[in-house]
Scaffold this active site. Sequence first.
Site, PDB file in Angstrom:
ATOM      1  N   ARG A 183       0.860  -1.180   0.000  1.00 26.14           N
ATOM      2  CA  ARG A 183       0.000   0.000   0.000  1.00 26.14           C
ATOM      3  C   ARG A 183       0.893   1.226   0.000  1.00 26.14           C
ATOM      4  O   ARG A 183       1.917   1.251   0.697  1.00 26.14           O
ATOM      5  CB  ARG A 183      -0.901   0.028   1.246  1.00 26.14           C
ATOM      6  CG  ARG A 183      -2.104  -0.876   1.180  1.00 26.14           C
ATOM      7  CD  ARG A 183      -3.163  -0.368   0.192  1.00 26.14           C
ATOM      8  NE  ARG A 183      -4.346  -1.213   0.189  1.00 26.14           N
ATOM      9  CZ  ARG A 183      -4.515  -2.301  -0.562  1.00 26.14           C
ATOM     10  NH1 ARG A 183      -3.558  -2.673  -1.417  1.00 26.14           N
ATOM     11  NH2 ARG A 183      -5.628  -2.997  -0.502  1.00 26.14           N
ATOM     12  N   GLU A 185      -3.230   7.831  -3.971  1.00 24.48           N
ATOM     13  CA  GLU A 185      -3.756   7.371  -5.261  1.00 24.48           C
ATOM     14  C   GLU A 185      -5.048   8.104  -5.588  1.00 24.48           C
ATOM     15  O   GLU A 185      -5.864   8.321  -4.683  1.00 24.48           O
ATOM     16  CB  GLU A 185      -4.017   5.853  -5.206  1.00 24.48           C
ATOM     17  CG  GLU A 185      -2.729   5.068  -5.205  1.00 24.48           C
ATOM     18  CD  GLU A 185      -2.944   3.550  -5.163  1.00 24.48           C
ATOM     19  OE1 GLU A 185      -4.044   3.076  -5.502  1.00 24.48           O
ATOM     20  OE2 GLU A 185      -1.993   2.866  -4.790  1.00 24.48           O
ATOM     21  N   HIS A 244      -1.339   0.583  -9.750  1.00 26.83           N
ATOM     22  CA  HIS A 244      -2.001  -0.400  -8.875  1.00 26.83           C
ATOM     23  C   HIS A 244      -2.530  -1.590  -9.692  1.00 26.83           C
ATOM     24  O   HIS A 244      -3.726  -1.864  -9.726  1.00 26.83           O
ATOM     25  CB  HIS A 244      -3.139   0.262  -8.080  1.00 26.83           C
ATOM     26  CG  HIS A 244      -3.422  -0.437  -6.783  1.00 26.83           C
ATOM     27  ND1 HIS A 244      -3.722   0.226  -5.614  1.00 26.83           N
ATOM     28  CD2 HIS A 244      -3.452  -1.764  -6.463  1.00 26.83           C
ATOM     29  CE1 HIS A 244      -3.927  -0.647  -4.644  1.00 26.83           C
ATOM     30  NE2 HIS A 244      -3.774  -1.865  -5.139  1.00 26.83           N
TER      31      HIS A 244
END
Length: 321
Positions: free
Chosen positions: A239, A268, A286
């Site tokens: 993450r 993000e 991602h």
Amino acid sequence: MDRRIVVTRTVPELALEILRAAGEVVVCGQDRPLTADELKEAVRGAHGVVAMLHDRVDGSVAEAAGPQLEVVANVAVGYDNIDVEALARHRVVVTNTPGVLVDATADLALGLLLAVTRRLGEGERLLRAREPWTFHLGFMLGTGLQGKTLGIIGLGQIGQAVARRARAFGMRIAYTGRRRADAAVEAELDARFLGQDELLRDSDMVSVHCPLTEQTRHLIDERALRLMKPTAVLVNTSRGPVVDEKALASALREGRIGGAALDVFEHEPDVDPGLLELDNVALAPHLGSATIETRTAMAELAARNVAAVLGGKPPVTPVTG
Ligand code: NDP
Ligand code: DGY
């Protein structure tokens, strides 16, 4: 009474079929994440919610849904977007999708590691810019993986799958975490358990595979980066907020580490502009679990979790906190 199941963003048909057998399905379906207000509005009256990792599901969302809400199924293994304790207080079961995305994510971690160590993005940019080039022995040299030490932070399912792949490339494995892995896992991977500082000092490449928690937020910060070798490469497919992105951009710019390969970002979908300017960084939006097979399996597992709970059965893959 028919159960209402809200899917915050569209999922593959196979998953929808499972959900339709369990209740009346409403797919929000926008091509963007729901805002916090839209999410609360969408879940009103829901018995089950199929959520994505960009949906922040906390107690206020459970309250907006109402007391009939039974289950929130996250279509991701990471569940840092969900306040599991708050939902437990509302007697809502939370589920995630472990296992089915391990191979896809491990493949991508190795792909990114190769992309940065063999300068694939840089090479492609050169060709697309139609820059002149010729083969010579010193042209665009990278770093080999054979014999190098890969330090893995979090030797869970994905960490182990990355270690297996790295072993096939001739790498040595070190790892760190809250506790030692099973002896059988250590033996299979010939993996050395190290303290985090020691791992950062010893590793040629470091790959992060722990979940985002209060303990792991900015685990890789300015101090951690200063412990790494000046040639070291950092790979993050966990993450974004596990890495202090600004500190990473500075370390890369100042040549304090050799490179980075990132699939996830602190804010993000934004990426720190400092990172975008650097050649020694490989970037992906991602994509860890982004194969047709894996995304279908994730959605199917999430749907099976909802169907189980609404059918009065135990969830297949509950989050236990
Ligand atoms: P696992 O739960 O199998 O593994 C996580 C590992 O991290 C465990 O070994 C755990 O150890 C360890 N860990 C927990 N806390 C710490 C800590 N403070 N320091 C070091 N290690 C720690 O999960 P997965 O391997 O399936 O997934 C890992 C993460 O990868 C997910 O949480 C998700 O955020 C991310 N992910 C990203 C994807 C992408 O698209 N880029 C795709 C899939 C996952 P312990 O046994 O002590 O808990
Ligand atoms: C996860 O599952 O946690 C990923 O980030 C998306 O697959």
